[in-house]
Structures are given as structure tokens and as C-alpha cells.
Design an enzyme around this catalytic site. Structure first.
Site, mmCIF file in Angstrom:
data_model
loop_
_atom_site.group_PDB
_atom_site.id
_atom_site.type_symbol
_atom_site.label_atom_id
_atom_site.label_comp_id
_atom_site.label_asym_id
_atom_site.label_seq_id
_atom_site.Cartn_x
_atom_site.Cartn_y
_atom_site.Cartn_z
ATOM 1 N N GLY A 35 -1.776 -1.238 6.828
ATOM 2 C CA GLY A 35 -2.935 -2.043 7.208
ATOM 3 C C GLY A 35 -3.675 -1.423 8.373
ATOM 4 N N THR A 45 0.891 -1.171 0.000
ATOM 5 C CA THR A 45 0.000 0.000 0.000
ATOM 6 C C THR A 45 0.920 1.210 0.000
ATOM 7 O OG1 THR A 45 -1.844 -1.126 1.009
ATOM 8 C CG2 THR A 45 -1.827 1.248 1.304
HETATM 9 O O1 DON Z 1 -7.547 -0.481 2.841
HETATM 10 C C1 DON Z 1 -6.924 -0.977 3.776
HETATM 11 O O2 DON Z 1 -7.115 -0.674 4.937
HETATM 12 C C2 DON Z 1 -5.833 -2.008 3.486
HETATM 13 N N1 DON Z 1 -6.063 -2.631 2.216
HETATM 14 C C3 DON Z 1 -4.489 -1.355 3.552
HETATM 15 C C4 DON Z 1 -3.381 -2.344 3.424
HETATM 16 C C5 DON Z 1 -2.048 -1.829 3.800
HETATM 17 O O3 DON Z 1 -1.883 -0.727 4.243
HETATM 18 C C6 DON Z 1 -0.938 -2.779 3.599
HETATM 19 N N2 DON Z 1 0.299 -2.276 4.128
HETATM 20 N N3 DON Z 1 0.871 -2.797 5.003
#
Ligand code: DON
Length: 553
Positions: free
Chosen positions: A455, A363
Site C-alpha cells: 500500500g 498486492t
Molecule cells: O496501487 C496501489 O498503490 C495499491 N492498490 C497497492 C495496494 C497494496 O500494496 C496492498 N498491499 N498491502
């Protein structure tokens, strides 16, 4: 009135000259993406044009983090009239998706199904968002703004250690998709550093968008290739899914903390609501006078309560009714605060309601301000590293695995350990709940454009950044701040090894907290700060990542 005219004129000229002198600032997770943004700003583009160039460039050079097969949120501020909006380009569940699609006959979640391969992919939002940005906010054409990315895709970029780590982490899933393996691996193995990744199919896809706009992606031959490739490998996409995809402009979520204005992501992101819910709870505590363990305890307790509400209430605003006003009201925060014991952890199981943690840097986030003061904070995702790891043959488009952000089964954690309830259950066409938190912060002296991947930990990283920004910290310190995190379940404080002193850890344990040091650091924050008095800009990219910040005069 007339006698004030010369003064007004002087002020007007002064502000004009400040604007002329003002710099632009840009911070992204990859030096080539920062360069792409700079190129477009120098060509006369505004922050929104630069955002298109950066989004497309990141899709090429950071393929494990975001892409045109994914989605995201672009928080916009237009300088001319102060208009602010959040562009929601989040993926939607395919129309053939259904609530129990990741469960076996016993009702258990089938491992991997929402994370690897075509069944884990939501309908992408990035192509539609780029066209929307160009048509409504940019001053250059979509075609011009896509040029740097097309060039990068054709010429290729060099594999570095970070790429290797990400590819290694997802090796099996990448090997399962011949088209993905042909692009992102070297003879089915993780490529060596220096190996050049050329993406000719992706260059053609971007070129199609440059010529036909979003239709080049969602309609015609290209759409057919996406659908056939996805479905032949077990996916459930239809032409209708692609044709019906629409970006939505949503009113950002707003709040205040000790005179600092917060403007942040609205649902289907939980970011803005949770961020403001936490800040509201903290606003009545004299944090600056507290010693470390007391401060960490209170921040953790506020995090715990906001993440519980996230799990219980939040989802796609087009599908579920949410008590948003209540969640970010001062009265509600006062109620939550009353339940916080000053010296004792509240076990999460005692809160009303409803582990596996991957603290990645996949991300991506970027922050831009242009000379006129237009701003973009954008967080974009294909979810797990390299998304679903699946590329429909001949398209060059790596599909996301954003479906895992739904709650596959109430109470069962997703890859970020997040639990959810009915509000975030899968339904055809629904947008999955996100933690992405692109945010503007504004004190009387400064404006910050801030965000990060990570995340479930995104919200708490932006929170910690906001707390120290309000105290006056500079860009470098904010992005490099050691981090701690609590998300209700699992009932554990996670912390970077340098975030808490030994004594603080002992005192928190005595209060009843469980703590876990994370071997890996987390996040990849990108931050631009404008000083209101002289218009000067500072920018910083998190030293945990490879990003680059730039000031453009
Ligand atoms: O939209 C979200 O919250 C997740 N798909 C974000 C994922 C993310 O930040 C991955 N990085 N570690």
C-alpha cells in the site's frame, strides 16, 4: 580504425560468451509462480514471456494479491537496444463512475463502498497487458505462456496459513458473494490448511484468453457475463468500459543518487516521483557518517515532504497536469531540504496543503532477468486482500477494489491512510493514483530489479532498499531490512519492532517525532541483482512472505 578490429572482435566474443554463460534470475511471491516463470524461460521464452507466465500464475495461486480482474505496472528493459518502458495496465474508473459516488447525502464517505463488492471495482487492465506483452516483447505465444497458470487453476493449489489469514480478514465480504465463497471458502468458512482450491471457471477464462487474446475477456459472451454479474449485484459496468480498455506505454521516471541510476514507475503511479523526490532531498546529506537517530530523522523528513506532494499534485496523467519535472528537480529538492531542521521534526500540519493503516502483503511484486539481460519489474494489484471479494457468477474472476485508491473526498484517508486532493478525484475512465513502485537501480557494478506490495508503504520500502543497495548490501540483506515509514499524514513514524533501537526512538521523540511500533511486519519484497563484471545473478524473496527466488543456468 582497422588496427582495433581484432581487439573489438575479442571484446565482442568475450561479451557473447558472458551472455551465453549468464544466468537468469527470478523472484516472486509464490513458489508456484517462480516455477511457472522458470518453465517458460527453459522453454526458450525471454523475461517478457516469463512475466506473462508469472502474472497469470500469481492470479491463480495468490488470489488475495493480484489477478486478471486487477491491474498493475510492468517496467521493462530490453537488452538488445536498452529500450525501457512502463506498461500501464492500471484499472480505469467505469464510465458511469462519478466524483461523489462513495459519499452519502451529507457528503461523508460511506464506509466500505469503495472496498467491498462490485461498486468498488475498476475496469481490469491485466488481460490487455498480457496480450500487449506477448505481441510486442515476447518470443513465445500468449497461449504457451498461459499454460502453467491454466494447469494450476485446473489442478488446484493447497491452502496455507497465509491464505487462511487473508481469507479470515475478508471473510464477511467473501461470504457476501456466493460465487466468491464457492471458490475461496469451504462451506462458507475459511478452509483448513491443505484444502485444495480449484478454479475451473478461471481456467476457462484463461483458456479463452489463450485462444482469443484479450478479446476473450473484454468482448463477447465472457464480457457479457462479467457485466451482467457485476451489475445485478449493484455495479455500474458497461460493454463500452470493457471494449475501450487500453494499456498505455509510458516513459519511466528517471533519477540519480550518488552515481546510482534509478528507473521507476511513472504516473498514474506516484512511486517513481516520490522515490526520486526523497532521494534528491537526501543526496546532499552525508548519511553514511550519521548515527541512527539523525539518519532516520532526515529520511523521515524527506518522506514527509514527498508524500505531501503526492497528496497534492499526483493523479492520472491523461486527466491532470502535474509539475513532474519540478518535483524531481535538484532545485526543488534543495528548497525542501532547506526547510528541514537538523534536530527537530516538522509537524505535517505546518507543511502547505491538504488512520487507518493496513500494512498488508496483498498486492504482489516480481522481478525477472533473463540470460540476454532483458528485465521486468512488475507490481500488480487487486488492492485489498481478495480485492472487492466479488466474483461475477460463472467467470471465476475476482474483481479488484482499486476504486479505493482514488480520493473519495479531499482530505479523507483511504484504507492506507492516504489523503488526496483534486488531482486524484474520481472521474469516468480515469486511472486511480497508485503507490506501486517497480524499479531498476544501477550502480557502476550492479543492477537491481526491485519492488514490493504494501500500500502506501511501498515507496518507502523501495527507498530504504535503494539506499542500502547503493551502499553495496546484498539481495538477502536488502529484502529483509527492518523498515520504518512516514507518509505525511498521519504524522507518525511507523516502524517494525526491530527497525529502531531504544536509544534512537528516544532521540527521535526528543526531536518531536511521534512513533508507533507495528505489531505486524510489512511488505513482501522480491529482488534480483546482476553483477555487471561477471554476469552472475543473486536473487532473494522477502522472508516476511512465502515467495521463492531462483537462479536458472
Ligand atoms: O496501487 C496501489 O498503490 C495499491 N492498490 C497497492 C495496494 C497494496 O500494496 C496492498 N498491499 N498491502
Amino acid at each position: 580504425m582497422r588496427k582495433f578490429t581484432p581487439l573489438l572482435l575479442l571484446l565482442f566474443c568475450l561479451s557473447l560468451s558472458l551472455n551465453v554463460l549468464a544466468a537468469a534470475g527470478i523472484a516472486t511471491a509464490h513458489p508456484l509462480a517462480t516455477k511457472a516463470g522458470e518453465e517458460i524461460l527453459r522453454a526458450g521464452g525471454n523475461a517478457f514471456d516469463a512475466a506473462i507466465a508469472v502474472t497469470a500464475a500469481l492470479a491463480v495461486v495468490e488470489p488475495y494479491s493480484s489477478g486478471i480482474g486487477g491491474g498493475g505496472f510492468w517496467l521493462l528493459h530490453r537488452a538488445r537496444d536498452g529500450f525501457e518502458t512502463m506498461l500501464d495496465g492500471r484499472e480505469r474508473a467505469p464510465l458511469k463512475a462519478h466524483r461523489d459516488m462513495y459519499l452519502d447525502e451529507q457528503g461523508n464517505v460511506i464506509d466500505g463502498l469503495s472496498v467491498d463488492g462490485p461498486l468498488s471495482a475498476g475496469i481490469p487492465g491485466v488481460p490487455a497487458a498480457l496480450e500487449h506483452l506477448a505481441n510486442n516483447y515476447g518470443v513465445l505465444s500468449l497461449k504457451q505462456n498461459l499454460q502453467p497458470a491454466i494447469r494450476y487453476a485446473r489442478q488446484g493449489f493447497k491452502v496455507d496459513e497465509h491464505y487462511r489469514r487473508m481469507a479470515n480478514f475478508r471473510l464477511k465480504a467473501l461470504q457476501a458473494s456466493p460465487a466468491a465463497a464457492a471458490i475461496f471458502l469451504d462451506k462458507n468458512k475459511v478452509p483448513d490448511t491443505g484444502y485444495v482450491i480449484r478454479q475451473l471457471d478461471l481456467a476457462s477464462a484463461l483458456q479463452l484468453m489463450a485462444e482469443k487474446g484479450a478479446d476473450g475477456f473484454y468482448k463477447g459472451m465472457f464480457a457479457e457475463k462479467l457485466i451482467t454479474g457485476t451489475n445485478q449485484a449493484g455495479g455500474i459496468w458497461s460493454a463500452k468500459d470493457l471494449q475501450q480498455y487500453k494499456v498505455v506505454e509510458r516513459e519511466p521516471i528517471r533519477g540519480q543518487y550518488h552515481g546510482m541510476k534509478i528507473t521507476s514507475a511513472a504516473p498514474p503511479s506516484s512511486g517513481g516521483i516520490a522515490l526520486i523526490e526523497i532521494l534528491n532531498q537526501l543526496s546532499a546529506f552525508p548519511l553514511e557518517k550519521m548515527h541512527d537517530s539523525q539518519l532516520t530523522h532526515l529520511v523521515v523528513e524527506a518522506m514527509r515532504r514527498a508524500y505531501r506532494d503526492r497528496a497534492e499534485y499526483l493523479g492520472d496523467p491523461d486527466y491532470v497536469k502535474m509539475p513532474l519535472e519540478r518535483l524531481i528537480s535538484a532545485e526543488y529538492a534543495a528548497g525542501l531540504r532547506a526547510g528541514i531542521h537538523p534536530q527537530k521534526a516538522t509537524p505535517s500540519e505546518l507543511l502547505p496543503g491538504v488512520e487507518k493503516n493496513y500494512p498488508g502483503t496483498d498486492t504482489t511484486h516480481f522481478s525477472i532477468i533473463d540470460q540476454q539481460g532483458n528485465r521486468v519489474a512488475a507490481t500488480l494489484s487487486i488492492n485489498y486482500p481478495f480485492g472487492s471479494c466479488f466474483v461475477p457468477p460463472g467467470t471465476g474472476v475476482l474483481l479488484n477494489d482499486e476504486m479505493d485508491d482514488f480520493s473519495s473526498r479531499p482530505g479523507t484517508p483511504n484504507v492506507y491512510g492516504l489523503v488526496g486532493a483534486e488531482a486524484n478525484a474520481i472521474a469516468p475512465g480515469k486511472r486511480m493514483l497508485s503507490s506501486m513502485t517497480p524499479t531498476f537501480l544501477e550502480t557502476k557494478d550492479r543492477i537491481a530489479i526491485i519492488g514490493t506490495p504494501g500500500g502506501s508503504r511501498i515507496i518507502t520500502m523501495v527507498l530504504l532498499g535503494a539506499l542500502v543497495f547503493q551502499q553495496g548490501d546484498d539481495a538477502e540483506r536488502i529484502v529483509n531490512l527492518p523498515r520504518f515509514h512516514h507518509q505525511y499524514l498521519p504524522d507518525i513514524i511507523f516502524y517494525e519492532t526491530n527497525a529502531l533501537a531504544e536509544q534512537t526512538i528516544n532521540q527521535l521523540q526528543q526531536m518531536g517525532h511521534q512513533l508507533k511500533a507495528s505489531e505486524q511486519s510489512w511488505g513482501n519484497m522480491q529482488l534480483v541483482i546482476k553483477n555487471k563484471a561477471d554476469g552472475s545473478i543473486t536473487a532473494a524473496a522477502d522472508s516476511r512472505g512465502l515467495g521463492a527466488a531462483d537462479i536458472i543456468h
